[in-house]
Design a protein around this motif. Structure first.
Motif, PDB file in Angstrom:
ATOM      1  N   GLY A   1       0.836  -1.101  -0.284  1.00  0.00           N
ATOM      2  CA  GLY A   1       0.019   0.093  -0.068  1.00  0.00           C
ATOM      3  C   GLY A   1       0.698   1.327   0.050  1.00  0.00           C
ATOM      4  N   ARG A   2       0.199   2.233  -0.154  1.00  0.00           N
ATOM      5  CA  ARG A   2       0.686   3.747  -0.310  1.00  0.00           C
ATOM      6  C   ARG A   2       1.440   4.130   0.818  1.00  0.00           C
ATOM      7  N   GLU A   3       0.645   3.719   2.039  1.00  0.00           N
ATOM      8  CA  GLU A   3       1.315   4.318   3.539  1.00  0.00           C
ATOM      9  C   GLU A   3       2.493   3.721   3.658  1.00  0.00           C
ATOM     10  N   ASN A   4       3.235   2.642   3.128  1.00  0.00           N
ATOM     11  CA  ASN A   4       4.192   1.912   3.280  1.00  0.00           C
ATOM     12  C   ASN A   4       5.268   2.059   2.222  1.00  0.00           C
ATOM     13  N   LEU A   5       4.912   2.916   1.131  1.00  0.00           N
ATOM     14  CA  LEU A   5       5.654   2.998   0.085  1.00  0.00           C
ATOM     15  C   LEU A   5       7.158   3.838   0.416  1.00  0.00           C
ATOM     16  N   ALA A   6       7.217   4.773   1.272  1.00  0.00           N
ATOM     17  CA  ALA A   6       8.350   5.326   1.663  1.00  0.00           C
ATOM     18  C   ALA A   6       9.547   4.421   2.370  1.00  0.00           C
ATOM     19  N   MET A   7       8.751   3.688   3.131  1.00  0.00           N
ATOM     20  CA  MET A   7       9.553   2.798   3.880  1.00  0.00           C
ATOM     21  C   MET A   7       9.950   1.642   2.913  1.00  0.00           C
ATOM     22  N   ARG A   8       9.082   1.103   2.104  1.00  0.00           N
ATOM     23  CA  ARG A   8       9.690   0.047   1.279  1.00  0.00           C
ATOM     24  C   ARG A   8      10.846   0.606   0.374  1.00  0.00           C
TER      25      ARG A   8
END
Ligand code: GTP
Ligand code: MG
Length: 319
Positions: free
Chosen positions: A218-225
């Motif tokens: 999902g989008r909310e984890n994109l930065a971390m990923r």
């Protein structure tokens, strides 16, 4: 345990890193001087609880230990001359890649399911073992398998297809199953040791993205990923450069039915290399066993696409 001790020894070689700091670094996944050198101080501080000023010093020390410094243009030229190439088994595909898959770089094969990514990885793991006059580097391969799709039976077939002894070929491929993204990154940290000691000229990560996508959806984890993936790619790039090995990664993407007439390389997900150095190859299914390959944003390679085939013996030119 012995392994853990040795790593602590390595990290404590750095000025300002005592045993307890080394322990914290290792627990956070920074298991080697290389891993520390490519991290940012912020990242290290956040993951270990070490203060930011201390982390800045540690990263600086690691970079100095690894001799990260200015190079002359002459040195760059000499490094470039060290680049070697591994044949894919298809003349067409080799030509598209400027002679084959290069050492000192990351080559990303991306495309939808069944487009041939895993088959190419198998073929390269065999071909790297060929003598130089046959398009290989007379060297071994490491195969990091994240999806459990590695098949030794296929390696046997491909070995026969190039006239090598199947048992010997299988002996020269180090396979490991990465069980999650953390494990996948830890394996690469460990490789700095293995590659230094052994004649390894190819590292495959098939696929580089699947664990990261599953664990950080999902989008909310994109930065971390993306942050973790970038660190992973950095590590792979360092391996490629320090030891002059070819790194091949795969990435499954979905074709976009809505952009039928658009650029097919703009698939859902896209390639992971972004603007990092490396070669991106988009693969697409065609009729029967034929596949289309296209190199994407590579100013140093000729534009265009080519066709190869996945045959009983492996990757070849189409009939
Ligand atoms: P995903 O991992 O699902 O994203 O796909 P991929 O791009 O890795 O596809 P892969 O390389 O696994 O290609 C699968 C295709 O290779 C199949 O559709 C078959 O056509 C072909 N293939 C796989 N194994 C063999 C084999 O043993 N013999 C032959 N002749 N073809 C094979
Ligand atoms: Mg695959």
């Amino acid at each position: 345990m012995a392994d853990e001790k040795r790593r602590i020894q390595d990290l404590t070689d750095l000025p300002g890193v005592g045993p307890s700091t080394a322990q914290k670094l290792i627990e956070a996944g920074f298991t080697s001087i290389e891993a520390v050198a490519v991290a940012t101080p912020q990242e290290i501080s956040a993951a270990t609880g070490i203060s930011l000023p201390a982390a800045v010093k540690i990263v600086k020390a690691a970079r100095e230990a690894l001799d990260i410094r200015f190079k002359t243009a002459r040195e760059l030229k000499e490094e470039r001359l060290k680049v070697r190439k591994i044949t894919t088994g298809s003349k067409n595909l080799d030509e598209l890649l400027g002679g084959g898959v290069e050492t000192r770089t990351i080559t990303e094969f991306y495309g939808e399911y069944g487009s041939g990514k895993t088959q190419i990885c198998h073929q390269l793991s065999v071909n790297v073992q060929l003598p130089e006059d046959k398009g290989g580097l007379a060297a071994k391969a490491v195969y990091i398998d994240t999806e459990g799709t590695f098949r030794w039976e296929r390696i046997e077939q491909m070995a026969r297809g190039v006239g090598l002894d199947p048992d010997e070929v299988m002996e020269n491929i180090y396979w490991i199953r990465a069980i999650n993204s953390h494990h996948q990154m830890a394996i690469v940290d460990e490789l700095f040791d293995l590659v230094k000691k052994d004649n390894i000229k190819l590292i495959v990560v098939d696929s580089v993205t699947s664990h990261f996508r599953a664990e950080f959806p999902g989008r909310e984890n994109l930065a971390m990923r993306q942050q973790l993936l970038n660190r992973h790619l950095h590590q792979l790039m360092r391996l490629a450069e320090i030891y002059n090995v070819a790194v091949v990664i795969t990435n499954q993407v979905m074709a976009r039915p809505d952009v039928f007439y658009g650029d097919p390389t703009q698939a859902v997900g896209g390639h992971v290399l972004g603007h990092a150095p490396g070669v991106r190859v988009y693969l697409k299914k065609s009729r029967g066993n034929r596949r289309i390959a296209r190199v994407v944003d590579a100013p140093h390679l000729p534009e265009g696409e080519t066709v190869f085939a996945i045959t009983e013996w492996g990757i070849r030119d189409p009939e």
